[in-house]
Design an enzyme around this catalytic site. Structure first.
Site, PDB file in Angstrom:
ATOM      1  N   ASN A  11      52.249  28.584   8.017  1.00  0.00           N
ATOM      2  CA  ASN A  11      51.816  28.665   9.424  1.00  0.00           C
ATOM      3  C   ASN A  11      51.747  27.238   9.967  1.00  0.00           C
ATOM      4  O   ASN A  11      50.865  26.477   9.594  1.00  0.00           O
ATOM      5  CB  ASN A  11      50.436  29.338   9.465  1.00  0.00           C
ATOM      6  N   LYS A  13      51.064  26.330  12.932  1.00  0.00           N
ATOM      7  CA  LYS A  13      50.083  26.181  14.028  1.00  0.00           C
ATOM      8  C   LYS A  13      50.728  25.439  15.209  1.00  0.00           C
ATOM      9  O   LYS A  13      51.923  25.598  15.433  1.00  0.00           O
ATOM     10  CB  LYS A  13      48.824  25.479  13.517  1.00  0.00           C
ATOM     11  N   HIS A  97      44.304  35.500  13.223  1.00  0.00           N
ATOM     12  CA  HIS A  97      43.977  34.237  12.541  1.00  0.00           C
ATOM     13  C   HIS A  97      42.611  33.751  13.020  1.00  0.00           C
ATOM     14  O   HIS A  97      42.255  33.915  14.189  1.00  0.00           O
ATOM     15  CB  HIS A  97      45.057  33.189  12.841  1.00  0.00           C
ATOM     16  N   GLU A  99      41.534  30.968  13.855  1.00  0.00           N
ATOM     17  CA  GLU A  99      41.543  30.058  15.011  1.00  0.00           C
ATOM     18  C   GLU A  99      41.695  30.842  16.310  1.00  0.00           C
ATOM     19  O   GLU A  99      41.157  30.447  17.346  1.00  0.00           O
ATOM     20  CB  GLU A  99      42.658  29.006  14.839  1.00  0.00           C
ATOM     21  N   GLU A 169      41.412  34.692   4.390  1.00  0.00           N
ATOM     22  CA  GLU A 169      41.269  33.266   4.640  1.00  0.00           C
ATOM     23  C   GLU A 169      39.811  32.941   4.942  1.00  0.00           C
ATOM     24  O   GLU A 169      39.355  33.108   6.083  1.00  0.00           O
ATOM     25  CB  GLU A 169      42.116  32.864   5.846  1.00  0.00           C
ATOM     26  N   GLY A 175      41.781  24.223   6.464  1.00  0.00           N
ATOM     27  CA  GLY A 175      41.937  22.850   6.941  1.00  0.00           C
ATOM     28  C   GLY A 175      40.813  21.920   6.516  1.00  0.00           C
ATOM     29  O   GLY A 175      40.678  20.826   7.052  1.00  0.00           O
ATOM     30  N   SER A 215      43.379  25.809   2.584  1.00  0.00           N
ATOM     31  CA  SER A 215      43.628  24.569   1.834  1.00  0.00           C
ATOM     32  C   SER A 215      44.443  24.792   0.559  1.00  0.00           C
ATOM     33  O   SER A 215      44.156  24.192  -0.474  1.00  0.00           O
ATOM     34  CB  SER A 215      42.301  23.859   1.529  1.00  0.00           C
TER      35      SER A 215
END
Ligand code: PEP
Length: 251
Positions: A11, A13, A97, A99, A169, A175, A215
């Site tokens: 991904n 992003k 996701h 985010e 996730e 991240g 990560s």
């Protein structure tokens, strides 16, 4: 033990212009030419989909989008439909996701609408779920995952022709450089599979791929892939460089 083909998905992003995307994916195609027995996927930003799809034609790497809207067309400024993604060559789409949930108001209900629209258009959704740090610390991990999964898949009709991929996730691992411990990842993956079995039955639950995300790096992928219920990875940061993504693919 069910024979699930691992899927390693990248991904990107909001990273890479069109020329940068083309260069990255051309290198990746060369590096991964020998790969067998692992499915691969790249999800670039919308603006790069067509160009990346063009490079990926006749390769073993699939194309995915990072989000979509549930309506098919109309006055929805800024949105992109499932058919538009199909027309760029996408076979997959990431939905829910963290985010999107955190910054763009995505809820379990909007995720559910998107999952239905994606499946109806013939896209394979990569449905993301995961708890925040505070939810884990306050022992809410499993209740949060229950809600995300049950509300997200409500009313979905899944079968061999309408498959779904789940990505677990943990938000605290995305991240941040923190990865779930192998026992934490396995515990959740096994739990998600059993929850999925309650809704869709054992046979589909055994077939469904559950990816781990958070990560993932070249130096932790092999331990994760050794876990019985981890069927692949959704990789953010480490998918931006073809060399590191290639190392992950060659776990
Ligand atoms: C992701 O965005 O899905 C992700 C897992 O990111 P990262 O690998 O950078 O933690």
């Amino acid at each position: 033990m069910e024979n699930r083909i691992p899927l390693i998905a990248g991904n990107w992003k909001m990273n890479k212009t069109v020329p940068e995307s083309i260069e990255t994916v051309k290198t990746l195609v060369k590096l991964t030419a020998d790969v067998q027995g692992v499915d691969m996927l790249i999800a670039p930003p919308f603006t790069s989909l067509w160009a990346v799809g063009d490079v990926l034609k006749h390769t073993k790497i699939a194309l995915g989008a990072q989000d979509m809207f549930w309506e098919s067309h109309g006055a929805f400024t800024g949105q992109v439909s499932a058919d538009m993604l199909r027309s760029c060559g996408c076979s997959h789409v990431i939905i829910g996701h963290s985010e999107r949930r955190q910054f763009f108001g995505e809820t379990n209900q909007t995720v559910n609408k998107k999952l239905k629209a994606a499946l109806a258009a013939g896209l394979i959704p990569i449905f993301c779920i995961g708890e925040t740090e505070i939810e884990r610390e306050t022992q809410k991990t499993f209740s949060v995952l229950d809600k995300q999964l049950i509300q997200g898949v409500e009313g979905l009709i899944l079968d061999d022709h309408h498959p779904l991929v789940i990505a677990y996730e943990p938000v605290w691992a995305i991240g941040t450089g923190k990865t779930a411990l192998p026992e934490q990842a396995q515990e959740v993956h096994a739990y998600v599979r059993s929850l999925f079995a309650k809704v869709f039955g054992n046979s589909l639950a055994k077939k469904i791929r559950i990816l781990y995300g958070g990560s993932v790096k070249p130096d932790n992928i092999s331990e994760l892939m050794g876990l019985p219920d981890v069927d692949g990875a959704l990789v953010g940061g480490a998918s931006l460089e073809p060399e590191s993504f290639n190392k992950i693919i060659h776990f």
